[in-house]
Motif scaffolding. Sequence first.
Motif, PDB file in Angstrom:
ATOM      1  N   PHE A  97       0.807  -1.221   0.000  1.00 54.56           N
ATOM      2  CA  PHE A  97       0.000   0.000   0.000  1.00 54.56           C
ATOM      3  C   PHE A  97       0.839   1.269   0.000  1.00 54.56           C
ATOM      4  CE2 PHE A  97      -3.612  -2.275   2.536  1.00 54.56           C
ATOM      5  CZ  PHE A  97      -3.829  -3.105   1.447  1.00 54.56           C
ATOM      6  N   ALA A  98       2.105   1.158   0.349  1.00 53.19           N
ATOM      7  CA  ALA A  98       2.924   2.337   0.591  1.00 53.19           C
ATOM      8  C   ALA A  98       2.993   3.285  -0.603  1.00 53.19           C
ATOM      9  CB  ALA A  98       4.328   1.916   1.016  1.00 53.19           C
ATOM     10  N   GLU A  99       3.033   2.741  -1.813  1.00 53.63           N
ATOM     11  CA  GLU A  99       3.194   3.579  -3.002  1.00 53.63           C
ATOM     12  C   GLU A  99       1.942   3.625  -3.877  1.00 53.63           C
ATOM     13  OE1 GLU A  99       5.844   5.394  -3.380  1.00 53.63           O
ATOM     14  OE2 GLU A  99       6.800   4.535  -1.603  1.00 53.63           O
ATOM     15  N   LEU A 100       0.808   3.167  -3.348  1.00 49.62           N
ATOM     16  CA  LEU A 100      -0.405   3.137  -4.157  1.00 49.62           C
ATOM     17  C   LEU A 100      -0.954   4.535  -4.408  1.00 49.62           C
ATOM     18  CD1 LEU A 100      -2.556   0.145  -2.838  1.00 49.62           C
ATOM     19  CD2 LEU A 100      -1.294   0.300  -4.987  1.00 49.62           C
ATOM     20  N   GLY A 101      -1.445   4.752  -5.612  1.00 47.68           N
ATOM     21  CA  GLY A 101      -2.103   6.000  -5.947  1.00 47.68           C
ATOM     22  C   GLY A 101      -3.541   6.003  -5.463  1.00 47.68           C
ATOM     23  N   PRO A 102      -4.320   7.014  -5.848  1.00 50.95           N
ATOM     24  CA  PRO A 102      -5.718   7.089  -5.411  1.00 50.95           C
ATOM     25  C   PRO A 102      -6.579   6.024  -6.065  1.00 50.95           C
ATOM     26  CG  PRO A 102      -5.259   8.788  -7.032  1.00 50.95           C
ATOM     27  CD  PRO A 102      -3.934   8.157  -6.696  1.00 50.95           C
ATOM     28  N   GLU A 103      -7.693   5.716  -5.414  1.00 52.77           N
ATOM     29  CA  GLU A 103      -8.659   4.774  -5.964  1.00 52.77           C
ATOM     30  C   GLU A 103      -9.330   5.390  -7.202  1.00 52.77           C
ATOM     31  OE1 GLU A 103      -9.798   1.646  -4.766  1.00 52.77           O
ATOM     32  OE2 GLU A 103      -8.071   1.641  -3.435  1.00 52.77           O
ATOM     33  N   PRO A 104      -9.647   4.577  -8.194  1.00 54.15           N
ATOM     34  CA  PRO A 104     -10.318   5.112  -9.377  1.00 54.15           C
ATOM     35  C   PRO A 104     -11.746   5.548  -9.118  1.00 54.15           C
ATOM     36  CG  PRO A 104     -10.103   2.734  -9.542  1.00 54.15           C
ATOM     37  CD  PRO A 104      -9.301   3.158  -8.351  1.00 54.15           C
ATOM     38  N   GLY A 116     -12.497   7.107  -6.090  1.00 57.99           N
ATOM     39  CA  GLY A 116     -12.430   8.085  -5.022  1.00 57.99           C
ATOM     40  C   GLY A 116     -12.425   9.518  -5.525  1.00 57.99           C
ATOM     41  N   ASN A 117     -12.604  10.456  -4.593  1.00 50.37           N
ATOM     42  CA  ASN A 117     -12.657  11.871  -4.959  1.00 50.37           C
ATOM     43  C   ASN A 117     -11.298  12.431  -5.352  1.00 50.37           C
ATOM     44  OD1 ASN A 117     -15.420  12.015  -4.421  1.00 50.37           O
ATOM     45  ND2 ASN A 117     -15.077  12.423  -2.239  1.00 50.37           N
ATOM     46  N   ILE A 118     -10.212  11.777  -4.923  1.00 55.11           N
ATOM     47  CA  ILE A 118      -8.875  12.311  -5.213  1.00 55.11           C
ATOM     48  C   ILE A 118      -8.546  12.180  -6.689  1.00 55.11           C
ATOM     49  CG2 ILE A 118      -6.412  12.056  -4.741  1.00 55.11           C
ATOM     50  CD1 ILE A 118      -7.106  11.123  -1.959  1.00 55.11           C
ATOM     51  N   LEU A 119      -9.012  11.101  -7.313  1.00 52.37           N
ATOM     52  CA  LEU A 119      -8.683  10.895  -8.718  1.00 52.37           C
ATOM     53  C   LEU A 119      -9.383  11.927  -9.592  1.00 52.37           C
ATOM     54  CD1 LEU A 119      -7.282   9.277 -10.939  1.00 52.37           C
ATOM     55  CD2 LEU A 119      -9.361   7.885 -11.101  1.00 52.37           C
ATOM     56  N   GLY A 120      -8.579  12.689 -10.299  1.00 54.06           N
ATOM     57  CA  GLY A 120      -9.106  13.674 -11.221  1.00 54.06           C
ATOM     58  C   GLY A 120      -8.097  13.909 -12.317  1.00 54.06           C
ATOM     59  N   ALA A 121      -8.496  14.665 -13.316  1.00 57.81           N
ATOM     60  CA  ALA A 121      -7.596  14.940 -14.429  1.00 57.81           C
ATOM     61  C   ALA A 121      -6.362  15.707 -13.964  1.00 57.81           C
ATOM     62  CB  ALA A 121      -8.338  15.718 -15.507  1.00 57.81           C
ATOM     63  N   SER A 127       1.155   3.256  -8.804  1.00 56.90           N
ATOM     64  CA  SER A 127       1.465   4.497  -8.089  1.00 56.90           C
ATOM     65  C   SER A 127       0.710   5.681  -8.692  1.00 56.90           C
ATOM     66  CB  SER A 127       2.973   4.774  -8.115  1.00 56.90           C
ATOM     67  OG  SER A 127       3.429   5.041  -9.428  1.00 56.90           O
ATOM     68  N   ASN A 128       0.201   5.522  -9.905  1.00 57.75           N
ATOM     69  CA  ASN A 128      -0.620   6.570 -10.532  1.00 57.75           C
ATOM     70  C   ASN A 128      -2.087   6.419 -10.148  1.00 57.75           C
ATOM     71  OD1 ASN A 128       1.558   7.773 -11.879  1.00 57.75           O
ATOM     72  ND2 ASN A 128       1.346   6.425 -13.649  1.00 57.75           N
ATOM     73  N   ILE A 129      -2.593   5.198 -10.290  1.00 59.24           N
ATOM     74  CA  ILE A 129      -3.969   4.866  -9.914  1.00 59.24           C
ATOM     75  C   ILE A 129      -3.943   3.472  -9.294  1.00 59.24           C
ATOM     76  CG2 ILE A 129      -6.360   4.609 -10.666  1.00 59.24           C
ATOM     77  CD1 ILE A 129      -5.706   6.179 -13.153  1.00 59.24           C
ATOM     78  N   VAL A 149      -9.189  14.716 -19.496  1.00 60.71           N
ATOM     79  CA  VAL A 149     -10.442  14.859 -18.749  1.00 60.71           C
ATOM     80  C   VAL A 149     -11.412  13.752 -19.151  1.00 60.71           C
ATOM     81  CG1 VAL A 149     -12.441  16.343 -18.336  1.00 60.71           C
ATOM     82  CG2 VAL A 149     -10.145  17.354 -18.491  1.00 60.71           C
ATOM     83  N   ALA A 150     -11.499  13.489 -20.458  1.00 57.82           N
ATOM     84  CA  ALA A 150     -12.381  12.427 -20.946  1.00 57.82           C
ATOM     85  C   ALA A 150     -11.924  11.065 -20.447  1.00 57.82           C
ATOM     86  CB  ALA A 150     -12.432  12.451 -22.468  1.00 57.82           C
ATOM     87  N   LEU A 151     -10.627  10.833 -20.423  1.00 58.56           N
ATOM     88  CA  LEU A 151     -10.093   9.559 -19.950  1.00 58.56           C
ATOM     89  C   LEU A 151     -10.410   9.346 -18.477  1.00 58.56           C
ATOM     90  CD1 LEU A 151      -8.387   6.995 -20.200  1.00 58.56           C
ATOM     91  CD2 LEU A 151      -6.346   8.407 -19.866  1.00 58.56           C
ATOM     92  N   THR A 152     -10.245  10.375 -17.680  1.00 63.02           N
ATOM     93  CA  THR A 152     -10.534  10.269 -16.250  1.00 63.02           C
ATOM     94  C   THR A 152     -11.993   9.900 -16.024  1.00 63.02           C
ATOM     95  OG1 THR A 152      -8.848  11.961 -15.814  1.00 63.02           O
ATOM     96  CG2 THR A 152     -10.371  11.447 -14.035  1.00 63.02           C
ATOM     97  N   GLN A 153     -12.875  10.542 -16.765  1.00 64.31           N
ATOM     98  CA  GLN A 153     -14.301  10.236 -16.641  1.00 64.31           C
ATOM     99  C   GLN A 153     -14.587   8.814 -17.107  1.00 64.31           C
ATOM    100  OE1 GLN A 153     -16.576  11.969 -15.152  1.00 64.31           O
ATOM    101  NE2 GLN A 153     -18.240  10.547 -15.628  1.00 64.31           N
ATOM    102  N   ALA A 154     -13.926   8.388 -18.177  1.00 64.65           N
ATOM    103  CA  ALA A 154     -14.135   7.035 -18.690  1.00 64.65           C
ATOM    104  C   ALA A 154     -13.685   5.989 -17.679  1.00 64.65           C
ATOM    105  CB  ALA A 154     -13.387   6.854 -20.006  1.00 64.65           C
ATOM    106  N   ILE A 155     -12.592   6.248 -16.979  1.00 57.67           N
ATOM    107  CA  ILE A 155     -12.114   5.307 -15.951  1.00 57.67           C
ATOM    108  C   ILE A 155     -13.173   5.140 -14.876  1.00 57.67           C
ATOM    109  CG2 ILE A 155     -10.438   5.011 -14.089  1.00 57.67           C
ATOM    110  CD1 ILE A 155      -8.388   6.402 -15.952  1.00 57.67           C
ATOM    111  N   ARG A 156     -13.714   6.257 -14.397  1.00 58.62           N
ATOM    112  CA  ARG A 156     -14.744   6.201 -13.362  1.00 58.62           C
ATOM    113  C   ARG A 156     -15.963   5.413 -13.845  1.00 58.62           C
ATOM    114  NH1 ARG A 156     -14.498   9.803  -9.159  1.00 58.62           N
ATOM    115  NH2 ARG A 156     -12.896  11.420  -9.204  1.00 58.62           N
ATOM    116  N   GLU A 157     -16.370   5.685 -15.075  1.00 55.86           N
ATOM    117  CA  GLU A 157     -17.587   5.062 -15.593  1.00 55.86           C
ATOM    118  C   GLU A 157     -17.420   3.565 -15.825  1.00 55.86           C
ATOM    119  OE1 GLU A 157     -18.480   7.326 -19.052  1.00 55.86           O
ATOM    120  OE2 GLU A 157     -19.328   9.018 -17.928  1.00 55.86           O
ATOM    121  N   VAL A 158     -16.270   3.155 -16.372  1.00 49.81           N
ATOM    122  CA  VAL A 158     -16.098   1.735 -16.675  1.00 49.81           C
ATOM    123  C   VAL A 158     -15.978   0.917 -15.396  1.00 49.81           C
ATOM    124  CG1 VAL A 158     -13.560   1.647 -16.865  1.00 49.81           C
ATOM    125  CG2 VAL A 158     -14.959   0.149 -18.276  1.00 49.81           C
TER     126      VAL A 158
END
Length: 296
Positions: free
Chosen positions: A145-152, A154-159, A181-183, A221-230
Amino acid sequence: MPELPEVETVRRGLSPVMEGATVTKLELRRPDLRFPFPENFGDRIAGQRIAALGRRAKYLLIDLENGMTVIAHLGMSGSFRIEEGAGAELPGNFHHARSKDEKHDHVIFHLTTPSGPMRVIYNDPRRFGFMHLWARTELDTYPAFAELGPEPTGNILGADHLAKRFAGKIQPLKSALLDQSNIAGLGNIYVCEALWRSHLSPLRASGTTVTPTGKPKKELVALTQAIREVIADAIAAGGSSLRDHIQTDGTLGYFQHSFSVYDREGQACRTPECTGVIHRVTQAGRSSFYCPQCQR
């Protein structure tokens, strides 16, 4: 290997039975899975009330009332099922249908619940899964968990977050999205699907989605939204159920039937008005599926 939606499906299936239950006994039918069980694992769990079930990336978290957390990973073939009754060797009346060969039942949580005795059984034919025990207040120090990025989800993940991670990078988008480490928790299947939905090629350099001033372009921005939706669609559908993954009630998820690009090599692209054909390429040893005509 089960991806994030599959693990979230398992968490949601187990929560109604496990949350608030007391572990009367933790039965270990072998000394290890992929790794040895924690020292005195059974004794340290027995008698504990389960406060909550959570998830971090692809890991299931079982929070105990004493402040410890069981960290469980399903590996390639791990699954849970729920049975009514107290005797592990008795047929009993199943709360959910049996789903696996009992010879691969390696861990059994014997529970006392408001509905009576229950058993939550972990089954793993290949034994690539594992269970660790960690202090809940120190979960951030758990090595995975030490180097994990935000949850796809969660509110932290954004463009803006991804723009900071991708700026100036020549790393392909596919590889950048699989970098935990990115997501946290994104896997091969849903990355392919998100890239298709946002019309971005997995081969495209990740830095090209960021402006020279470090701001996210509209593509990012579109990619970030697509990640959340999928991810949301996959969780709602119960996970992809590829290979050995099953839900806790023994039924298969059905998101696999709505894949738009993954594992569709040679088939027509499903993007409206696109006349392209899905291609497969290998990136870092993994198959990427995409439409060269509409994913740029």
